[in-house]
Motif scaffolding. Structure first.
Motif, PDB file in Angstrom:
ATOM      1  N   SER A 187      13.419   2.185   6.028  1.00  0.00           N
ATOM      2  CA  SER A 187      11.975   2.083   5.801  1.00  0.00           C
ATOM      3  C   SER A 187      11.603   2.371   4.358  1.00  0.00           C
ATOM      4  O   SER A 187      10.467   2.147   3.961  1.00  0.00           O
ATOM      5  CB  SER A 187      11.224   3.059   6.727  1.00  0.00           C
ATOM      6  N   GLU A 188      12.552   2.872   3.564  1.00  0.00           N
ATOM      7  CA  GLU A 188      12.299   3.179   2.163  1.00  0.00           C
ATOM      8  C   GLU A 188      13.237   2.379   1.269  1.00  0.00           C
ATOM      9  O   GLU A 188      14.365   2.078   1.654  1.00  0.00           O
ATOM     10  CB  GLU A 188      12.498   4.683   1.899  1.00  0.00           C
ATOM     11  N   ARG A 214       5.814  -1.514   2.581  1.00  0.00           N
ATOM     12  CA  ARG A 214       5.584  -0.605   3.712  1.00  0.00           C
ATOM     13  C   ARG A 214       4.684  -1.248   4.764  1.00  0.00           C
ATOM     14  O   ARG A 214       4.919  -1.115   5.963  1.00  0.00           O
ATOM     15  CB  ARG A 214       4.957   0.705   3.228  1.00  0.00           C
TER      16      ARG A 214
END
Length: 519
Positions: A73-74, A208
């Motif tokens: 997710s990053e 994101r």
């Protein structure tokens, strides 16, 4: 002769950037992702205005695809990690051919589908410069000079290629457009929030948002949660078949034309050929494809198409506060966007049959109260205020137009059937509306001022006074274009002023009452 792999974005520093400290350097694609994650990029000097959104969207979608496949997710922290993640997206080409600008015809090259027949001997359309390849259609060299980028670099071809393949429309038989627009003569506008920071801040924010919305996009549009086609250029294309929309990944990066870059003694050029079908069969989608920057007209289920007016005050206020369009995911504010300095950014190129009608970009600062109401999804009050302003501008323009028409009709009201008079009046009245458009949201007495004020009605009245003064200035400046001879001149000017002030009393009674009391 075998074509060698040339100009690899994974390994070569081909992308020119200006860093936050103003130094100009060139980076590979993995190095660029690292710099974006650190918000170290000020801008891209080679990027032309109409290429800004396609380039941003490409970088966001590509990063989101790579991170999703890696289960992250990053963003990755190093160039090696990014390179490995990108190569993992092209398992059939472990040598990185799919990330090169030039590769053998039977293999994928960046944004270029493999050619099943394995050669380009039948491809007769040669493009010598990147701006010939790009999607802009100019009018007899009046808008932008065609084929002027003679001394080009690989990055110029890269930007032109992404611009063409991700925002081009229909341009005659054999030249089909992208799936992410409502019809062949439509456009791919984009609306999204831009928090405080540089290119990297917005890039990270939109990555994101994409990752967080994946399940929603899959569910709403029945796309593939896993194993869908994400990089459309990896699939061979003979020009006759189309990919089913349902076979795509929700973050898919498409191509719409059969293009291959080649290298000659003079440098890079491009070969192009037509196709018998669109690359993606999505005509029935009307541009509703899960594009996270695309507003959708809810009543008819169609993607937004902008006219030659671009993002004027009427459309922009409707997009921000109204109910006509479903706001795209990138436009939706969250607490992570911060409380100050947020801007709504709208971009797009207007396309029409056989031509383009301008690049349009508008930035609207979001005030603290507006931000709070947007996050709560409680924008009815904002919509009412904006609608009131739109209506008031229309009324003032009407008052001014009638006064101008009276002037040009020599002080009479016999102007309805006189095209010369009505055209003149419209030209002068247009300047008034353009001025109000420019200050609609921001600046002294703009909509943001009224929303933030403790006494909104006082701001509204002050705006009325200022607007009336601007309109009267335009009318008086038009005197020189009106009748010039003795008695006729004075009669026309007096009648025009009388018509103007009479119209103000009728359309803006609170303004007239204030003026009377002020006297």
């Amino acid at each position: 002769m075998t074509t060698a792999l040339r100009y690899s974005l994974l390994d070569e520093p081909l992308i020119g950037v200006r860093l936050a400290d103003a130094r100009r350097v060139h980076l590979s694609l993995p190095a660029l992702f690292v710099a974006l994650a650190e918000d170290g990029i000020r801008d891209f000097p080679a990027l032309r205005p109409h290429q800004r959104h396609p380039w941003h969207a490409f970088l966001v979608q590509l990063a989101a695809i790579a991170l999703h496949q890696a289960g992250r997710s990053e963003p990755f922290a190093t160039q090696d990690e990014w390179k490995s993640a990108l190569l993992a997206l092209t398992p059939g080409d472990p040598d990185g051919a799919a990330w090169c600008l030039i590769a053998p015809p039977d293999r994928p090259a960046l944004m270029q589908a493999p050619v099943p027949e394995g050669n380009l001997s039948d491809w007769k359309n040669t493009l010598q410069t990147p701006d010939e390849l790009d999607m802009l259609v100019t009018s007899k060299n009046h808008d932008l000079k065609a084929a002027r980028m003679k001394c080009s670099e690989p990055e110029d071809w890269l930007m032109a290629l992404i611009s063409l393949q991700t925002q081009e429309g229909f341009l005659g038989a054999g030249n089909y457009g992208i799936s992410r627009m409502n019809g062949g003569f439509a456009s791919r506008p984009a609306v999204g929030a831009m928090p405080v920071g540089g290119w990297g801040t917005r890039w990270a924010r939109d990555v994101r948002r994409l990752l967080a919305s994946r399940t929603e996009i899959v569910s709403r549009l029945e796309l593939c949660e896993q194993s869908g086609v994400a990089l459309v250029w990896l699939r061979p294309w003979n020009g006759a078949d189309s990919l089913a929309f349902s076979a795509l990944d929700p973050f898919y990066i498409e191509i719409c034309r059969r293009i291959r870059l080649i290298e000659t003694a003079e440098g890079i050029s491009a070969l192009a050929t037509g196709s018998k079908a669109a690359r993606i069969e999505a005509k029935s989608r009307n541009g509703v494809t899960g594009d996270v920057w695309m507003p959708v007209e809810t009543a008819v289920g169609k993607a937004l198409t902008i006219s030659s007016k671009g993002f004027d005050y009427k459309l922009t206020s409707e997009l921000l506060f109204g109910q006509k369009y479903r706001a795209p995911i990138a436009q939706t504010l969250t607490n992570e966007d911060g409380k100050q300095g947020i801007v709504m950014l709208a971009r797009g190129v207007t396309r029409r049959k056989g031509k383009t009608e301008g690049y349009h970009e508008r930035r609207v600062p979001i005030s603290p109260k507006v931000r709070a109401l947007m996050i709560k999804k409680s924008t009815d009050k904002l919509a009412k205020l904006a609608e009131g302003r739109v209506s008031d501008i229309s009324k003032m323009r009407k008052v001014l137009w009638k006064a101008l028409a009276t002037l040009f009709a020599n002080g009479t009201s016999a102007f309805n059937d006189n095209d010369s008079v009505t055209d003149k009046a419209s030209r002068f009245a247009k300047a008034f509306e353009q001025g109000e458009d420019a200050r609609f949201f921001e600046g002294r007495l703009g909509l943001n001022d009224q929303i933030e004020a403790e006494d909104p009605e006082a701001v509204r009245l002050a705006w009325y006074l200022d607007m009336a003064e601007r309109a009267e200035d335009i009318l008086r400046n038009a005197f020189e274009a009106g009748p010039r001879s003795g008695e006729q001149r004075y009669r026309a000017r007096a009648a025009a002023l009388g018509r103007f002030h009479g119209g103000l009393r009728k359309e803006f009674p609170t303004l007239a009452e204030y003026r009377d009391n002020d006297r």
